[in-house]
Design a protein around this motif. Structure first.
Motif, mmCIF file in Angstrom:
data_model
loop_
_atom_site.group_PDB
_atom_site.id
_atom_site.type_symbol
_atom_site.label_atom_id
_atom_site.label_comp_id
_atom_site.label_asym_id
_atom_site.label_seq_id
_atom_site.Cartn_x
_atom_site.Cartn_y
_atom_site.Cartn_z
ATOM 1 N N PRO A 87 16.553 28.982 73.896
ATOM 2 C CA PRO A 87 16.296 29.631 75.194
ATOM 3 C C PRO A 87 16.688 28.755 76.391
ATOM 4 O O PRO A 87 16.956 29.274 77.470
ATOM 5 C CB PRO A 87 14.790 29.889 75.170
ATOM 6 C CG PRO A 87 14.445 29.977 73.724
ATOM 7 C CD PRO A 87 15.356 28.985 73.045
ATOM 8 N N ASP A 88 16.741 27.437 76.198
ATOM 9 C CA ASP A 88 17.035 26.518 77.299
ATOM 10 C C ASP A 88 18.416 25.873 77.241
ATOM 11 O O ASP A 88 18.727 25.021 78.074
ATOM 12 C CB ASP A 88 15.978 25.406 77.339
ATOM 13 C CG ASP A 88 14.615 25.949 77.709
ATOM 14 O OD1 ASP A 88 14.543 26.860 78.554
ATOM 15 O OD2 ASP A 88 13.622 25.460 77.151
ATOM 16 N N TYR A 89 19.259 26.266 76.274
ATOM 17 C CA TYR A 89 20.581 25.643 76.141
ATOM 18 C C TYR A 89 21.559 26.654 75.570
ATOM 19 O O TYR A 89 21.343 27.197 74.485
ATOM 20 C CB TYR A 89 20.509 24.415 75.226
ATOM 21 C CG TYR A 89 21.791 23.624 75.169
ATOM 22 C CD1 TYR A 89 22.084 22.663 76.133
ATOM 23 C CD2 TYR A 89 22.723 23.835 74.164
ATOM 24 C CE1 TYR A 89 23.267 21.933 76.092
ATOM 25 C CE2 TYR A 89 23.909 23.112 74.113
ATOM 26 C CZ TYR A 89 24.178 22.159 75.079
ATOM 27 O OH TYR A 89 25.344 21.449 75.038
ATOM 28 N N ALA A 90 22.626 26.888 76.325
ATOM 29 C CA ALA A 90 23.676 27.793 75.879
ATOM 30 C C ALA A 90 25.020 27.096 75.968
ATOM 31 O O ALA A 90 25.207 26.161 76.756
ATOM 32 C CB ALA A 90 23.699 29.061 76.726
ATOM 33 N N VAL A 91 25.946 27.562 75.151
ATOM 34 C CA VAL A 91 27.309 27.045 75.177
ATOM 35 C C VAL A 91 28.271 28.214 75.370
ATOM 36 O O VAL A 91 27.906 29.373 75.175
ATOM 37 C CB VAL A 91 27.663 26.270 73.894
ATOM 38 C CG1 VAL A 91 26.707 25.103 73.691
ATOM 39 C CG2 VAL A 91 27.672 27.165 72.673
ATOM 40 N N SER A 92 29.491 27.856 75.719
ATOM 41 C CA SER A 92 30.505 28.872 75.953
ATOM 42 C C SER A 92 31.880 28.248 75.836
ATOM 43 O O SER A 92 32.048 27.054 76.099
ATOM 44 C CB SER A 92 30.332 29.446 77.365
ATOM 45 O OG SER A 92 31.402 30.280 77.720
ATOM 46 N N PRO A 93 32.877 29.084 75.511
ATOM 47 C CA PRO A 93 34.250 28.630 75.716
ATOM 48 C C PRO A 93 34.504 28.440 77.216
ATOM 49 O O PRO A 93 33.671 28.809 78.046
ATOM 50 C CB PRO A 93 35.086 29.779 75.148
ATOM 51 C CG PRO A 93 34.171 30.508 74.214
ATOM 52 C CD PRO A 93 32.802 30.372 74.831
ATOM 53 N N GLN A 94 35.667 27.926 77.545
ATOM 54 C CA GLN A 94 36.057 27.643 78.927
ATOM 55 C C GLN A 94 35.664 28.771 79.889
ATOM 56 O O GLN A 94 35.865 29.940 79.582
ATOM 57 C CB GLN A 94 37.576 27.439 79.002
ATOM 58 C CG GLN A 94 38.092 27.150 80.398
ATOM 59 C CD GLN A 94 37.645 25.801 80.925
ATOM 60 O OE1 GLN A 94 37.805 24.796 80.259
ATOM 61 N NE2 GLN A 94 37.088 25.767 82.122
ATOM 62 N N ILE A 95 35.104 28.380 81.017
ATOM 63 C CA ILE A 95 34.766 29.336 82.065
ATOM 64 C C ILE A 95 35.678 29.094 83.270
ATOM 65 O O ILE A 95 36.398 28.092 83.332
ATOM 66 C CB ILE A 95 33.289 29.232 82.485
ATOM 67 C CG1 ILE A 95 32.967 27.822 83.010
ATOM 68 C CG2 ILE A 95 32.378 29.621 81.334
ATOM 69 C CD1 ILE A 95 31.617 27.705 83.682
ATOM 70 N N GLU A 96 35.598 30.008 84.227
ATOM 71 C CA GLU A 96 36.321 29.887 85.488
ATOM 72 C C GLU A 96 35.312 29.888 86.624
ATOM 73 O O GLU A 96 34.165 30.322 86.434
ATOM 74 C CB GLU A 96 37.296 31.059 85.635
ATOM 75 C CG GLU A 96 38.302 31.095 84.505
ATOM 76 C CD GLU A 96 39.593 31.783 84.890
ATOM 77 O OE1 GLU A 96 39.766 32.153 86.068
ATOM 78 O OE2 GLU A 96 40.426 31.935 83.997
#
Length: 141
Positions: free
Chosen positions: A8-17
């Protein structure tokens, strides 16, 4: 943009803009960690541009570039420190989200079980089983 909430306190993602940052803020994240070295991406996505856009929205921006295949303990320590210093949920990104998952798992060795540190990112396709010995060693101190 693909937000992958490891916890709930940590998310990841591919490259953002920069244009993705308002949605990240609206989703409740207060700190953004860039785990991607500038040398991998076009100039409009470099850390300085992302920092300016994030800070304009009131987000905390942390640069912790993790070079693929050359992860250091300094990267792990910096990720853990950025998460610990955050006043709310953290959003981290890299090329695919994998490096952001790895530094999170290693930084949390001893705080969560190895099964959790490997299993939580696995829900999003991040395979960290090969890190089990390192996670276990870090947990032992």
């Amino acid at each position: 943009m693909d937000i992958r909430a490891i916890t709930p306190d940590y998310a990841v993602s591919p490259q953002i803009e920069p244009g993705d940052l308002p949605a990240i803020k609206a989703a409740g994240y207060v700190t953004v960690i860039d785990n991607r070295p500038d040398g991998e991406i076009p100039p409009h996505l470099h850390a300085d541009a992302m920092r300016t856009a994030a800070e304009a929205l009131g987000l905390t921006f942390v640069l912790n570039p993790v070079v693929g295949g050359a992860l250091t303990m300094a990267n792990v320590t910096a990720q853990g420190a950025a998460v610990a210093a955050s006043t709310g949920p953290v959003f981290a990104y890299c090329a695919s989200g994998n490096r952001s998952s790895i530094v999170w798992a290693l930084a949390n060795a001893g705080k969560l079980s190895p099964d959790e540190l490997i299993g939580l990112p696995a829900r999003f396709g991040y395979q960290l089983e090969h890190l089990r010995p390192q996670i276990e060693a870090l947990a032992r101190g």
